[in-house]
Design a protein around this motif. Structure first.
Motif, short mmCIF file in Angstrom:
data_model
loop_
_atom_site.label_atom_id
_atom_site.label_comp_id
_atom_site.label_asym_id
_atom_site.label_seq_id
_atom_site.Cartn_x
_atom_site.Cartn_y
_atom_site.Cartn_z
N GLU A 207 0.84 -1.19 0.00
CA GLU A 207 0.00 0.00 0.00
C GLU A 207 0.88 1.25 0.00
O GLU A 207 1.77 1.40 0.82
CB GLU A 207 -0.91 0.01 1.24
CG GLU A 207 -1.99 1.05 1.17
CD GLU A 207 -2.93 0.84 -0.01
OE1 GLU A 207 -3.29 1.85 -0.64
OE2 GLU A 207 -3.28 -0.32 -0.30
N ARG A 257 -1.42 2.83 -6.49
CA ARG A 257 -2.83 2.54 -6.27
C ARG A 257 -3.58 3.85 -6.01
O ARG A 257 -3.02 4.81 -5.47
CB ARG A 257 -2.99 1.59 -5.09
CG ARG A 257 -2.44 0.20 -5.38
CD ARG A 257 -3.12 -0.85 -4.50
NE ARG A 257 -2.69 -2.18 -4.88
CZ ARG A 257 -1.71 -2.87 -4.29
NH1 ARG A 257 -1.08 -2.33 -3.27
NH2 ARG A 257 -1.39 -4.08 -4.69
N ALA A 260 -3.35 5.96 -2.75
CA ALA A 260 -2.06 6.54 -2.37
C ALA A 260 -1.53 7.55 -3.37
O ALA A 260 -0.56 8.26 -3.10
CB ALA A 260 -1.02 5.43 -2.21
#
Length: 296
Positions: A207, A257, A260
Motif C-alpha cells: 500500500e 494505487r 495513495a
C-alpha cells in the motif's frame, strides 16, 4: 585484487574483459563496497566484459548482446528518488530485469534492501545472477527465471515497497529484430509490454508503494491505459530528451494505487546532452546521484 591498466584500454582477465575505471583524480566511489567471492565463475567468460556501474559496483554483459543504457540508468534514478525518504525500501522487485542493471542500481542505493529480479531469458538471468555474486549481494538479492505474466513466477513477492520495470518498446512485427543474443526480446514485446508489467506490478505493490518504469515517449496513451487496466493511477511522467533540440526519446513514469496516488504531474523534460554534445548539468546530477564520476 583487480588488475591495473591503462584507463583507455580494456584489461584482459581470464577468458573475458575487465574494463578499467575512468575516474577523475581523487574521486572516491560512494556507496557500499563489493564483496567479490573467490570464484572464477563471477568473472567474465568468452564474449563477456565486466563494466563499472554505480560506485564500485560492476555488471557483467555480453560484448555482442544487450547492454545497459540510459533507459536503465534514468529509470533506476527516478525510482530511487520516489522512495529514498523518509524510510528506504525493505523489499523491491524489478520486472524483466534483463542483465540486472536496475536491480543492481537499487541494491547499491539501498544496502539493506532485499531485491528480486524476474527474467525470462536464461542468458540474461545467468549474467544477472553472476553480477549479484560478483558484487557480493546475492545474500539479499536474487533473480527468478520465468515469465512475469504468470502469477506463479512472482508468488511470495507481494508487499514490495518498490517495483520497477523497463518494458520493451516495440510490439512484435513492427520492426526488424536483431539476431544478436538477447536483443530481440529486449526491444520487442515477446512476453508482453507495459500493460503486462503494470498488471504484474499491481499484484506486488505494498500500500502506497510506487511502480516506476519507462516507455517510448510516443507511447503515453498506452501507459495511461495500462495504468487504468491494472487498477493504478499514472501519477508522474517525465520525458527524456537525448540531445537539446531533439524530440523526447523515452519517458519515465510512476504509478500507484488510487488511494495513495498524488495529483497527476508531468515534469519538465530531462535533457541528457546539450547542443555541444556534452552531458547537461541536470544529467550530471543524475549520474552523481547514481554513484558515477563526473568531471567538468
Amino acid at each position: 585484487m583487480l588488475p591495473a591498466g591503462d584507463p583507455d584500454h580494456p584489461v584482459a582477465k581470464g577468458a573475458g574483459i575487465v574494463r578499467p575505471a575512468r575516474r577523475p583524480a581523487g574521486w572516491i566511489a560512494p556507496g557500499p563496497r563489493p564483496r567479490t567471492p573467490d570464484r572464477d565463475d563471477v568473472w567474465p567468460g568468452p564474449g563477456e566484459d565486466l563494466c563499472y556501474l554505480a560506485g564500485d559496483f560492476r555488471i557483467l554483459q555480453r560484448v555482442d548482446g544487450h547492454r545497459w543504457s540510459a533507459d536503465d540508468l534514468v529509470t533506476a534514478w527516478y525510482a530511487i528518488e520516489q522512495v529514498a525518504s523518509p524510510t528506504p525500501p525493505r523489499r523491491a522487485v524489478d520486472l524483466g530485469c534483463g542483465i540486472g542493471t536496475v536491480l543492481l542500481f537499487v541494491a547499491w542505493a539501498f544496502p539493506e534492501a532485499r531485491v528480486t529480479g524476474v527474467e525470462a531469458q536464461d542468458v540474461s538471468a545467468g549474467l544477472a545472477r553472476r553480477s549479484l555474486a560478483w558484487n557480493g549481494v546475492d545474500d539479499r538479492c536474487a533473480v527468478r527465471f520465468g515469465d512475469l505474466r504468470e502469477p506463479a513466477t512472482t508468488e511470495g513477492l507481494e508487499g514490495a515497497d518498490l517495483v520497477t520495470g523497463t518494458p520493451p518498446y516495440l510490439p512484435k512485427g513492427t520492426g526488424i529484430e536483431s539476431s544478436k543474443v538477447q536483443c530481440g526480446p529486449c526491444r520487442f514485446e515477446w512476453r508482453g509490454g507495459v500493460e503486462d508489467y503494470a498488471l504484474a506490478a499491481s499484484r506486488l505493490l505494498a500500500e502506497g508503494a510506487p511502480f516506476v518504469g519507462c516507455a517510448a515517449s510516443r507511447q503515453r496513451p498506452r501507459v495511461e491505459a495500462a495504468a487504468v487496466g491494472a487498477g493504478l493511477v499514472l501519477e508522474r511522467y517525465r520525458d527524456v530528451v537525448p540531445r537539446e533540440g531533439k524530440d523526447p526519446l523515452f519517458s519515465v513514469y510512476v504509478m500507484r494505487r488510487p488511494a495513495a496516488a498524488r495529483s497527476p504531474e508531468i515534469e519538465p523534460p530531462l535533457v541528457l546532452r546539450g547542443k555541444d554534445g556534452r552531458f547537461t548539468a541536470a544529467f550530471d546530477d543524475v549520474r552523481r546521484a547514481m554513484g558515477m564520476p563526473v568531471e567538468r
